[in-house]
Write a protein that holds these residues in place. Structure first.
Motif, short mmCIF file in Angstrom:
data_model
loop_
_atom_site.label_atom_id
_atom_site.label_comp_id
_atom_site.label_asym_id
_atom_site.label_seq_id
_atom_site.Cartn_x
_atom_site.Cartn_y
_atom_site.Cartn_z
N PRO A 270 -64.11 -35.72 39.34
CA PRO A 270 -62.76 -35.25 39.14
C PRO A 270 -61.70 -36.24 39.71
CG PRO A 270 -64.13 -33.48 40.36
CD PRO A 270 -65.09 -34.94 39.93
N GLY A 271 -60.57 -36.27 38.80
CA GLY A 271 -59.45 -37.29 39.44
C GLY A 271 -59.83 -38.68 38.88
N LEU A 272 -60.62 -38.99 37.78
CA LEU A 272 -61.22 -40.15 37.68
C LEU A 272 -60.09 -41.00 36.62
CD1 LEU A 272 -63.53 -42.48 37.52
CD2 LEU A 272 -64.38 -41.29 35.28
N GLU A 273 -59.51 -40.22 35.78
CA GLU A 273 -58.47 -40.87 34.93
C GLU A 273 -57.28 -41.39 35.73
OE1 GLU A 273 -57.09 -38.19 32.02
OE2 GLU A 273 -58.95 -38.33 30.76
N GLN A 274 -56.95 -40.89 36.94
CA GLN A 274 -55.81 -41.27 38.02
C GLN A 274 -56.21 -42.30 38.73
OE1 GLN A 274 -56.52 -37.80 37.64
NE2 GLN A 274 -55.04 -37.49 36.09
N ARG A 275 -57.62 -42.60 38.85
CA ARG A 275 -57.97 -43.68 39.86
C ARG A 275 -58.55 -44.87 38.90
NH1 ARG A 275 -59.49 -38.98 42.77
NH2 ARG A 275 -58.35 -38.58 44.35
N LEU A 276 -59.29 -44.56 37.85
CA LEU A 276 -59.76 -45.83 37.11
C LEU A 276 -58.83 -46.41 36.23
CD1 LEU A 276 -62.63 -47.23 36.91
CD2 LEU A 276 -62.95 -45.85 34.91
N THR A 277 -58.05 -47.52 36.86
CA THR A 277 -56.99 -48.15 36.25
C THR A 277 -57.17 -49.57 36.79
OG1 THR A 277 -55.43 -47.71 38.18
CG2 THR A 277 -55.69 -46.20 36.50
#
Length: 242
Positions: free
Chosen positions: A51-58
């Motif tokens: 959960p929330g990977l798209e917001q953190r994996l940058t």
């Protein structure tokens, strides 16, 4: 630690990301082909359903995990394209990374300093661009909008597509062989061991002499495998001094 003082990596290093301590991301600092930067790979075993990977994996978090300020790096390259960080203002820094695929190399190369020669990370990208330019140059002046490309251009594009697919197949084979080398190295390390207490008591002097010779051969084999792994990771090897 200041980046200038960081020693070059000898192998891939696992570094936790901010907010994703259990998500496996590997770093290689100052490889020979990138002495003023580092390379990043997401492990193939990573769970992309976090959960929330798209917001953190940058890109911003990938750089921040090393202790560097994203505004202080020059830029990065991925998928054969190079981007400048614009002192941390580039919006792509906050875009999520796509999952890795066997069809392309998703390694991210981060430049702490500007590269001496601006070039895409994927060596096939430059050759493909030149091939496309050459294919269209000879007929560009005679074509109008909506006009189908001539047969010569279509054939050139078809050949490019065939070569591209073949290159990707070779790349997949290299990845498979790299994993096989890791398995072989682990196996050799397991075999290269001392006698246990029972073996030491019941072995003859000749047995011990033969085992010492076998261990030397195993050690030499491990060194050769390690050299092959290094050549695979770096992309080239030098024979200077050998």
């Amino acid at each position: 630690m200041e980046f200038a003082r960081r020693q070059p990596s000898q192998t891939w290093e696992l570094i936790p990301l901010p907010g994703l301590p259990d998500f496996p991301v590997w770093y290689w600092f100052k490889p020979p082909a990138l002495p003023h930067g580092f390379s990043v790979q997401v492990s193939p075993e990573a769970d992309w359903a976090v959960p929330g990977l798209e917001q953190r994996l940058t890109l911003r978090n990938l750089v921040a995990a090393t202790g560097l300020d994203p505004a202080a790096v020059w830029g990065w390259s991925v998928f054969g394209q190079t981007f400048e960080s614009q002192q941390g203002r580039n919006p792509y820094l906050d875009s999520p990374l796509p999952p890795p695929s066997p069809d392309y190399d998703s390694t991210v190369h981060v430049y702490v300093e500007a590269p001496a020669v601006a070039a895409p990370a994927d060596p096939t990208a430059s050759s493909m661009t030149s091939a496309f330019d050459a294919a269209f140059a000879e007929t560009a002046e005679d074509q109008t909008v909506g006009t189908p490309p001539p047969a010569s251009t279509a054939e050139a594009l078809e050949r490019i597509e065939v070569d591209w697919v073949a290159a990707r197949e070779v790349e997949s084979d290299i990845v498979r062989l790299r994993k096989s080398l890791d398995d072989q190295r682990a196996r050799v390390k397991t075999l290269n061991r001392d006698f246990n207490s029972d073996e030491r008591v019941h072995s003859s002097p000749q047995d011990k002499k033969d085992w010492a010779a076998a261990r030397r051969a195993l050690h030499e084999c491990e060194l050769r495998i390690a050299q092959c792994i290094k050549e695979s990771d770096i992309g080239y090897a030098t024979k200077a001094g050998q």
